[in-house]
Write an enzyme that holds these catalytic residues in place. Structure first.
Site, PDB file in Angstrom:
ATOM      1  N   ASN A   1       0.511  -1.242  -0.050  1.00  0.00           N
ATOM      2  CA  ASN A   1       0.159   0.329   0.233  1.00  0.00           C
ATOM      3  C   ASN A   1       1.059   0.897   0.101  1.00  0.00           C
ATOM      4  OD1 ASN A   1      -2.445   0.993   0.131  1.00  0.00           O
ATOM      5  ND2 ASN A   1      -1.944   2.079   2.563  1.00  0.00           N
TER       6      ASN A   1
ATOM      7  N   GLU B   1       7.640  -8.659   4.427  1.00  0.00           N
ATOM      8  CA  GLU B   1       6.265  -8.498   4.900  1.00  0.00           C
ATOM      9  C   GLU B   1       6.056 -10.161   4.900  1.00  0.00           C
ATOM     10  OE1 GLU B   1       3.144  -9.368   6.122  1.00  0.00           O
ATOM     11  OE2 GLU B   1       3.100  -7.941   5.928  1.00  0.00           O
TER      12      GLU B   1
ATOM     13  N   CYS C   1      -0.944   2.287  14.342  1.00  0.00           N
ATOM     14  CA  CYS C   1      -2.901   2.105  15.209  1.00  0.00           C
ATOM     15  C   CYS C   1      -2.863   2.179  16.244  1.00  0.00           C
ATOM     16  CB  CYS C   1      -3.012   1.134  13.910  1.00  0.00           C
ATOM     17  SG  CYS C   1      -2.763  -0.888  13.937  1.00  0.00           S
TER      18      CYS C   1
ATOM     19  N   GLU D   1      -5.715   6.244  14.551  1.00  0.00           N
ATOM     20  CA  GLU D   1      -4.398   5.823  13.574  1.00  0.00           C
ATOM     21  C   GLU D   1      -3.358   7.583  13.772  1.00  0.00           C
ATOM     22  OE1 GLU D   1      -2.983   2.730  10.736  1.00  0.00           O
ATOM     23  OE2 GLU D   1      -4.748   3.442  11.830  1.00  0.00           O
TER      24      GLU D   1
END
Length: 365
Positions: A222, A238, A323, A357
């Site tokens: 993203n 990742e 977050c 966030e």
């Protein structure tokens, strides 16, 4: 869920309360004023999950209100996208009279996009058979007259894709359009319009960057895909296999030539960078050839582990998306010893909740 708090008339006041709370919580770090990025007050969530209640011939969606401590019928859902609300009505009308599709159905998940695609997952407390597949195919055909829809059936150790198990989102970020493959049952940013604001902010605060970028916890690419324009090269890690596969799809779909994804955890990558261990997955990749002055991290709610935090602290500039303000604050206790906060942002991904966030840019003192 607190349905009573979901009042668009009070949205601005609730957001201001978050801003004040955030500034007070981080005052010790001498942060600049918080830049606030608001959400739409309604129809902002691109995904939603509902339990199903069977009451004789009736069938309806419900959620659990933790404040009232009871289940609440949800024929429509204010936070969900317009597309999800439209699909909720159309789907329930088809499920109610169909014994094969409603039998032991206990949950329905929706994943929608700004580009107009929607994925519906039907979850069952029974194994799915050929009759279910036939009826689900007929359901998809009927709904396809109104929607760009795909349907998935799930049961214990069983998953049936009638066509595909993903949607492709199209996000307009500044003057560019980015395509993102989003896989069912994998993490995606729930509030697409705020996600666009997050990407634009990250691009803006790194636009004068030098050298390469290292990103940990990159998900489906993203941020790294959008940020690639600001750096010579981008190296991203990742661990989740579906996310890595989606990231590779997204790299190709967006024509990104300077981004490489490695499937490994942030902890293992930290060991590799410190030359504590060697990894087969890094064969052919010369880590020493990267000149990464900037590191980007978007960790899970638990924050960054101590070894990875030590790695992060070694970079000139740290772009941190969080977050969970509590774990961000814990991590800043360490990072603040060597870096100062030069940018501070609040992204209201989750209106009408306490969740915040945040984005922080740190630069070495």
């Amino acid at each position: 869920m607190n349905l009573a708090a979901m009042d668009p008339q009070t949205y601005d006041a609730q957001l201001e309360h978050k801003r004040i709370k955030l500034e007070q919580a981080f005052a010790q770090f001498e942060t600049p004023s918080v830049e606030v990025f608001a959400s739409e007050p309604a129809n902002y969530r691109m995904r939603a999950e509902f339990r199903m209640w069977h009451d004789g011939d009736d069938l309806y969606y419900y959620m659990f209100d933790k404040v009232l401590n009871e289940k609440v019928r949800c024929d429509q859902y204010l936070p969900a996208s317009v597309l999800i609300n439209q699909m909720m009505s159309a789907l329930i009308a088809e499920l109610k009279p169909n014994p094969s599709l409603r039998h032991k159905l206990f949950q329905v998940d929706f994943l929608s996009t700004l580009s107009g695609e929607i994925l519906v997952s039907l979850l069952y407390h029974r194994q799915l058979d050929d009759q279910w597949r036939t009826n689900a195919a007929a359901l998809k055909a009927k709904l396809s007259s109104q929607f760009n829809v795909n349907i998935i059936g799930r049961a214990r150790k069983q998953k049936i894709d009638l066509d595909k198990d993903f949607v492709v989102e199209s996000l307009q970020v500044n003057d560019k359009t980015f395509l993102y493959k989003q896989i069912e049952n994998s993490f995606t940013q729930p509030n697409a319009k705020v996600a666009v604001k997050m990407l634009e902010w990250a691009i803006d605060v790194t636009q004068d960057s030098q050298g390469d970028l290292l990103e940990l916890y990159c998900g489906n690419g993203n941020f790294s895909i959008a940020l690639a324009q600001n750096f010579n090269r981008v190296l991203a890690t990742e661990l989740a296999k579906p996310s890595v596969e989606a990231a590779q799809y997204n790299i190709e779909a967006n024509g990104i030539k300077n981004l490489q994804i490695i499937r490994m955890s942030a902890e293992d990558f930290s060991d590799a960078m410190a030359k504590k261990r060697s990894f087969r997955r890094l064969e052919g990749i010369d880590l020493d050839s990267y000149v990464c002055n900037t590191i980007f991290v978007d960790p899970p709610r638990a924050g960054i582990d101590p070894d990875t935090l030590a790695l992060v602290q070694g970079y000139e500039r740290i772009l941190y998306i969080s977050c969970n303000p509590d774990t961000l604050k814990d991590n800043l206790e360490q990072l603040y010893k060597t870096h100062r906060v030069t940018q501070f942002a609040l992204f209201d991904q989750f209106p009408y909740t306490d969740h915040m966030e945040t984005g922080v840019l740190l630069e070495r003192r």
